[in-house]
Design a protein around this motif. Structure first.
Motif, PDB file in Angstrom:
ATOM      1  N   GLU A  24       0.812  -1.212   0.000  1.00  0.00           N
ATOM      2  CA  GLU A  24       0.000   0.000   0.000  1.00  0.00           C
ATOM      3  C   GLU A  24       0.852   1.272   0.000  1.00  0.00           C
ATOM      4  O   GLU A  24       1.734   1.413   0.844  1.00  0.00           O
ATOM      5  CB  GLU A  24      -0.831  -0.039   1.289  1.00  0.00           C
ATOM      6  CG  GLU A  24      -2.121   0.693   1.234  1.00  0.00           C
ATOM      7  CD  GLU A  24      -2.821   0.664   2.591  1.00  0.00           C
ATOM      8  OE1 GLU A  24      -4.049   0.473   2.611  1.00  0.00           O
ATOM      9  OE2 GLU A  24      -2.134   0.852   3.617  1.00  0.00           O
ATOM     10  N   THR A  61      -7.713  -0.431  -5.327  1.00  0.00           N
ATOM     11  CA  THR A  61      -8.664   0.077  -4.338  1.00  0.00           C
ATOM     12  C   THR A  61      -7.987   1.243  -3.631  1.00  0.00           C
ATOM     13  O   THR A  61      -6.761   1.288  -3.521  1.00  0.00           O
ATOM     14  CB  THR A  61      -9.032  -0.994  -3.307  1.00  0.00           C
ATOM     15  OG1 THR A  61      -7.831  -1.465  -2.714  1.00  0.00           O
ATOM     16  CG2 THR A  61      -9.756  -2.154  -3.968  1.00  0.00           C
ATOM     17  N   GLU A  63      -7.875   4.037  -0.314  1.00  0.00           N
ATOM     18  CA  GLU A  63      -8.296   4.329   1.050  1.00  0.00           C
ATOM     19  C   GLU A  63      -7.634   5.620   1.504  1.00  0.00           C
ATOM     20  O   GLU A  63      -6.412   5.759   1.422  1.00  0.00           O
ATOM     21  CB  GLU A  63      -7.879   3.170   1.966  1.00  0.00           C
ATOM     22  CG  GLU A  63      -8.708   3.088   3.231  1.00  0.00           C
ATOM     23  CD  GLU A  63      -8.159   2.000   4.156  1.00  0.00           C
ATOM     24  OE1 GLU A  63      -8.457   2.051   5.356  1.00  0.00           O
ATOM     25  OE2 GLU A  63      -7.423   1.120   3.671  1.00  0.00           O
ATOM     26  N   LYS A  64      -8.409   6.542   1.997  1.00  0.00           N
ATOM     27  CA  LYS A  64      -7.892   7.827   2.444  1.00  0.00           C
ATOM     28  C   LYS A  64      -7.493   7.740   3.917  1.00  0.00           C
ATOM     29  O   LYS A  64      -8.268   7.267   4.737  1.00  0.00           O
ATOM     30  CB  LYS A  64      -8.965   8.904   2.249  1.00  0.00           C
ATOM     31  CG  LYS A  64      -8.398  10.237   1.822  1.00  0.00           C
ATOM     32  CD  LYS A  64      -9.484  11.180   1.308  1.00  0.00           C
ATOM     33  CE  LYS A  64      -8.870  12.445   0.752  1.00  0.00           C
ATOM     34  NZ  LYS A  64      -9.861  13.314   0.100  1.00  0.00           N
ATOM     35  N   LYS A  65      -6.285   8.187   4.224  1.00  0.00           N
ATOM     36  CA  LYS A  65      -5.825   8.147   5.614  1.00  0.00           C
ATOM     37  C   LYS A  65      -5.160   9.465   5.969  1.00  0.00           C
ATOM     38  O   LYS A  65      -4.423  10.027   5.165  1.00  0.00           O
ATOM     39  CB  LYS A  65      -4.803   7.013   5.801  1.00  0.00           C
ATOM     40  CG  LYS A  65      -5.372   5.630   5.656  1.00  0.00           C
ATOM     41  CD  LYS A  65      -4.290   4.584   5.943  1.00  0.00           C
ATOM     42  CE  LYS A  65      -4.811   3.182   5.657  1.00  0.00           C
ATOM     43  NZ  LYS A  65      -3.761   2.161   5.828  1.00  0.00           N
ATOM     44  N   LYS A  74      -3.939   9.381  -0.105  1.00  0.00           N
ATOM     45  CA  LYS A  74      -4.797   8.373  -0.735  1.00  0.00           C
ATOM     46  C   LYS A  74      -3.956   7.124  -0.987  1.00  0.00           C
ATOM     47  O   LYS A  74      -3.116   7.107  -1.889  1.00  0.00           O
ATOM     48  CB  LYS A  74      -5.375   8.906  -2.047  1.00  0.00           C
ATOM     49  CG  LYS A  74      -6.546   9.864  -1.846  1.00  0.00           C
ATOM     50  CD  LYS A  74      -7.071  10.402  -3.157  1.00  0.00           C
ATOM     51  CE  LYS A  74      -7.830   9.375  -3.959  1.00  0.00           C
ATOM     52  NZ  LYS A  74      -8.382   9.981  -5.216  1.00  0.00           N
TER      53      LYS A  74
END
Lengths: 110, 110
Positions: A24, A61, A63-65, A74
DNA sequence: GCCACTACTTAGTTTTACTATGTAGTGGTA
DNA sequence: TACCACTACATAGTAAAACTAAGTAGTGGC
């Protein structure tokens, strides 16, 4: 040494997929990583357009963190389709690599 | 197996230069040769646009010769600038090839 | 006379990456 | 507290390269 930009066309997307497959990550980090691995002139804008294309084509995919150092990040991960695309990419690359080697050797008159 | 067209951008010009460096040749023949060496889908139109670009950029010399099998052929040869460009092309290709190998090995998590 | 093959040309389109610029959050420092 | 560096993402417009699709033209065989 830097890589001519035209030579990257169609390759850069695979490179970004490969980096994401290693774990990621997000655009800014991908850009920095590539800058330190021979792709000196690559800028953020280029990476972001690729990431958006990957997302649009449903290969990743997102995912915002939150980050402690700036705006939210992102994070991108490969999904099954992305893995498949990556495998096909490496097959294509290897085939091209072989053809190029043949071409150079067979055709080398001097 | 065929090579994805986008992956060829920036590479095809070098390939054509390499073929010409192996000896005076012309567009139709170059197309046939590439068709038999992995570049199955490559069509004449693509080769001719590359040849015209090479001529415009003064990397080749051109000589028209009659054929017994059809219209006159335009034979291309590399000039000094073309040789130089070809060498640079192979350097760039090898550098990219190395980066790709590193990328695949370093980043291969599984 | 027609067809297959040889041989070159080119206008318009698509894809991909680049240029250039903008927005926005965080922490340090003067 | 005002500014700056760095982090982080977004996007409109442009350029380069290859493709699509169509055309022109010469030669020989049937």
């Amino acid at each position: 040494m830097k890589i001519s930009t035209e030579m990257l066309k169609g390759v850069l997307e695979g490179i970004v997929l490969q980096i994401i497959s290693g774990g990621e990550t997000y655009g800014y980090e991908i850009t920095k990583e590539l800058n330190q691995h021979g792709f000196e002139d690559l800028v953020e804008g280029t990476v972001y357009t690729i990431l958006m294309r990957l997302e649009k084509n449903q290969l990743v995919t997102v995912e915002k963190k939150k980050s402690t150092k700036g705006p939210a990040r992102k994070f991108y991960s490969l999904n099954a389709a992305g893995q498949k695309t990556l495998e096909t990419f490496w097959q294509n690359w290897e085939f091209l690599d072989q053809q190029m080697t043949h071409l150079k050797e067979d055709n080398h008159v001097q």
